[in-house]
Design a protein around this motif. Sequence first.
Motif, PDB file in Angstrom:
ATOM      1  N   PRO A   1       0.988  -1.371   0.016  1.00 44.75           N
ATOM      2  CA  PRO A   1      -0.034   0.037  -0.025  1.00 44.75           C
ATOM      3  C   PRO A   1       0.943   1.311  -0.084  1.00 44.75           C
ATOM      4  O   PRO A   1       2.080   1.417   0.640  1.00 44.75           O
ATOM      5  CB  PRO A   1      -0.849  -0.227   1.419  1.00 44.75           C
ATOM      6  N   LEU A   2       0.544   2.289  -0.893  1.00 43.96           N
ATOM      7  CA  LEU A   2       1.261   3.470  -0.847  1.00 43.96           C
ATOM      8  C   LEU A   2       0.680   4.358   0.285  1.00 43.96           C
ATOM      9  O   LEU A   2      -0.002   5.304   0.197  1.00 43.96           O
ATOM     10  CB  LEU A   2       0.962   4.118  -2.286  1.00 43.96           C
ATOM     11  N   ARG A   3       1.058   3.982   1.371  1.00 45.35           N
ATOM     12  CA  ARG A   3       0.867   4.996   2.483  1.00 45.35           C
ATOM     13  C   ARG A   3       2.069   5.136   3.260  1.00 45.35           C
ATOM     14  O   ARG A   3       2.987   4.264   3.319  1.00 45.35           O
ATOM     15  CB  ARG A   3      -0.232   4.078   3.359  1.00 45.35           C
ATOM     16  N   TYR A   4       1.965   6.239   4.135  1.00 45.13           N
ATOM     17  CA  TYR A   4       3.245   6.496   4.976  1.00 45.13           C
ATOM     18  C   TYR A   4       3.431   5.575   6.224  1.00 45.13           C
ATOM     19  O   TYR A   4       4.560   5.624   6.651  1.00 45.13           O
ATOM     20  CB  TYR A   4       3.041   7.877   5.687  1.00 45.13           C
ATOM     21  N   GLU A   5       2.368   4.776   6.505  1.00 48.16           N
ATOM     22  CA  GLU A   5       2.771   3.585   7.421  1.00 48.16           C
ATOM     23  C   GLU A   5       3.932   2.646   6.816  1.00 48.16           C
ATOM     24  O   GLU A   5       4.456   2.063   7.695  1.00 48.16           O
ATOM     25  CB  GLU A   5       1.567   2.670   7.736  1.00 48.16           C
ATOM     26  N   ARG A   6       3.993   2.765   5.421  1.00 51.81           N
ATOM     27  CA  ARG A   6       4.910   2.003   5.074  1.00 51.81           C
ATOM     28  C   ARG A   6       6.433   2.740   4.515  1.00 51.81           C
ATOM     29  O   ARG A   6       7.294   2.267   3.626  1.00 51.81           O
ATOM     30  CB  ARG A   6       4.545   1.291   3.685  1.00 51.81           C
ATOM     31  N   ALA A   7       6.678   3.887   4.788  1.00 49.97           N
ATOM     32  CA  ALA A   7       7.547   4.818   4.480  1.00 49.97           C
ATOM     33  C   ALA A   7       8.481   4.962   5.859  1.00 49.97           C
ATOM     34  O   ALA A   7       8.182   4.801   6.954  1.00 49.97           O
ATOM     35  CB  ALA A   7       7.364   5.856   3.958  1.00 49.97           C
ATOM     36  N   PHE A   8       9.635   5.525   5.750  1.00 44.48           N
ATOM     37  CA  PHE A   8      10.604   5.827   6.698  1.00 44.48           C
ATOM     38  C   PHE A   8       9.984   6.718   7.778  1.00 44.48           C
ATOM     39  O   PHE A   8       9.452   7.701   7.291  1.00 44.48           O
ATOM     40  CB  PHE A   8      12.085   6.192   6.268  1.00 44.48           C
ATOM     41  N   GLY A   9      10.307   6.542   8.967  1.00 51.13           N
ATOM     42  CA  GLY A   9       9.789   7.283  10.273  1.00 51.13           C
ATOM     43  C   GLY A   9       9.460   6.478  11.426  1.00 51.13           C
ATOM     44  O   GLY A   9      10.155   5.613  11.642  1.00 51.13           O
ATOM     45  N   GLY A  10       8.358   6.762  12.113  1.00 52.38           N
ATOM     46  CA  GLY A  10       8.078   6.250  13.269  1.00 52.38           C
ATOM     47  C   GLY A  10       8.357   7.133  14.635  1.00 52.38           C
ATOM     48  O   GLY A  10       9.202   8.196  14.504  1.00 52.38           O
ATOM     49  N   ALA A  11       7.333   7.002  15.480  1.00 52.80           N
ATOM     50  CA  ALA A  11       7.589   7.768  16.813  1.00 52.80           C
ATOM     51  C   ALA A  11       6.809   7.007  18.133  1.00 52.80           C
ATOM     52  O   ALA A  11       6.162   6.099  17.866  1.00 52.80           O
ATOM     53  CB  ALA A  11       6.728   8.926  16.629  1.00 52.80           C
ATOM     54  N   ASP A  12       7.356   7.165  19.229  1.00 56.06           N
ATOM     55  CA  ASP A  12       6.740   6.609  20.343  1.00 56.06           C
ATOM     56  C   ASP A  12       6.065   7.687  21.062  1.00 56.06           C
ATOM     57  O   ASP A  12       6.776   8.576  21.676  1.00 56.06           O
ATOM     58  CB  ASP A  12       7.759   6.100  21.146  1.00 56.06           C
ATOM     59  N   LEU A  13       4.657   7.772  20.911  1.00 56.24           N
ATOM     60  CA  LEU A  13       4.026   8.961  21.129  1.00 56.24           C
ATOM     61  C   LEU A  13       3.531   8.768  22.657  1.00 56.24           C
ATOM     62  O   LEU A  13       3.081   9.636  23.438  1.00 56.24           O
ATOM     63  CB  LEU A  13       2.703   8.997  20.832  1.00 56.24           C
ATOM     64  N   ASP A  14       4.051   7.660  23.408  1.00 53.93           N
ATOM     65  CA  ASP A  14       3.650   7.146  24.733  1.00 53.93           C
ATOM     66  C   ASP A  14       4.757   7.513  25.667  1.00 53.93           C
ATOM     67  O   ASP A  14       5.019   7.401  26.877  1.00 53.93           O
ATOM     68  CB  ASP A  14       3.269   5.521  24.855  1.00 53.93           C
ATOM     69  N   ALA A  15       6.183   7.782  25.334  1.00 53.33           N
ATOM     70  CA  ALA A  15       7.094   8.194  25.808  1.00 53.33           C
ATOM     71  C   ALA A  15       6.992   9.626  26.329  1.00 53.33           C
ATOM     72  O   ALA A  15       6.298  10.241  25.994  1.00 53.33           O
ATOM     73  CB  ALA A  15       8.486   7.915  24.945  1.00 53.33           C
TER      74      ALA A  15
END
Length: 331
Positions: free
Chosen positions: A134-148
């Motif tokens: 799928p062409l979605r940002y969930e499959r692109a570079f990045g990521g975060a820990d919002l619970d930190a």
Amino acid sequence: MYALINRTGCTVHQQLLLDANAEEQLLIVVKASFLIAGERLTPRPAKIVLADRYHGDPLRSSLAAAGEVVLHKPRPDLLLAGNAYPARAGDSAGHVSFRVGAWSKAAAIVGDRTWTRGLAGLRPSAPRAFDVVPLRYERAFGGADLDASPPVGSLENPVGVGQVPAKEGAPLPNIEHPEQLLRAAGERPPACSFGPIPPHWEPRRGLHGTFGDAWLRTRMPLPPHDADPRAAQCAPPDQVYPEPLRGDEEVELHGVRPGGAALAFRLPGLQLRVFVHDGDGPCELTTALDPLHIDAAAPRVDLTWRASFSVHERLEAPRWVLVEAIGGAHG
């Protein structure tokens, strides 16, 4: 109340909005939608996106569709939704390319990978064969820990993978910039995809202006004085078209249909004209074609135009609004 005269097969939406000077503007949004069959475009009913729509929780998912009720953008946005497919069954790598006129963008597609630990630290594993990405940002570079506390990770793509968490076994992006491939932990390649960017992600977030005490006292709910109009651009910066769209540009896409089939067609050459009788007499409004959105899975192309005029201190003045279409099939 004025009359709306729609002489097109397009969908028309009207909305009263405040501009940055707190003056009322009447926005006219016109949308046409076409199914793509080879080089032929067939009109179909269009639905205007009234507000941003996410794939899930807005804090933890990407935008599925950006709202089209926007008073002004400096330039047109080009948007692509759908999936990436390999050229041949069993391939572990591929590519997607998107061209409109003289503008183009490409992405490298790789099968599923994870971080693996070796003598030199974390490195990407070999990619697996893939059937669809799928062409979605969930499959692109990045990521975060919002619970930190405080949250950590990417401001450009907090829903991506590869940056947080960077540990053995964690997934890596399937969609990458072809000239900035991820090779080791600690690298920060750009998030590469083709869909809209939410307003709370960078670079849009930094363009909204300063929401400080002065704004609370003197401007709220208007945008800050230092707001940049580019904040309204929802496409990635490299998908902002450099000039006004004519509406007859050639479009070509590769890697977005099963079996490696390409999509190649020309926009229908449809031109929208909007006229208004503002109480003093009829006049023609300036229209802007924006955005251009392609859903390669459908496959479908959507064209949206907007025009606006001031009704500040004269809300009852307009007598009618007329929308006409010239050239191209439009229903």
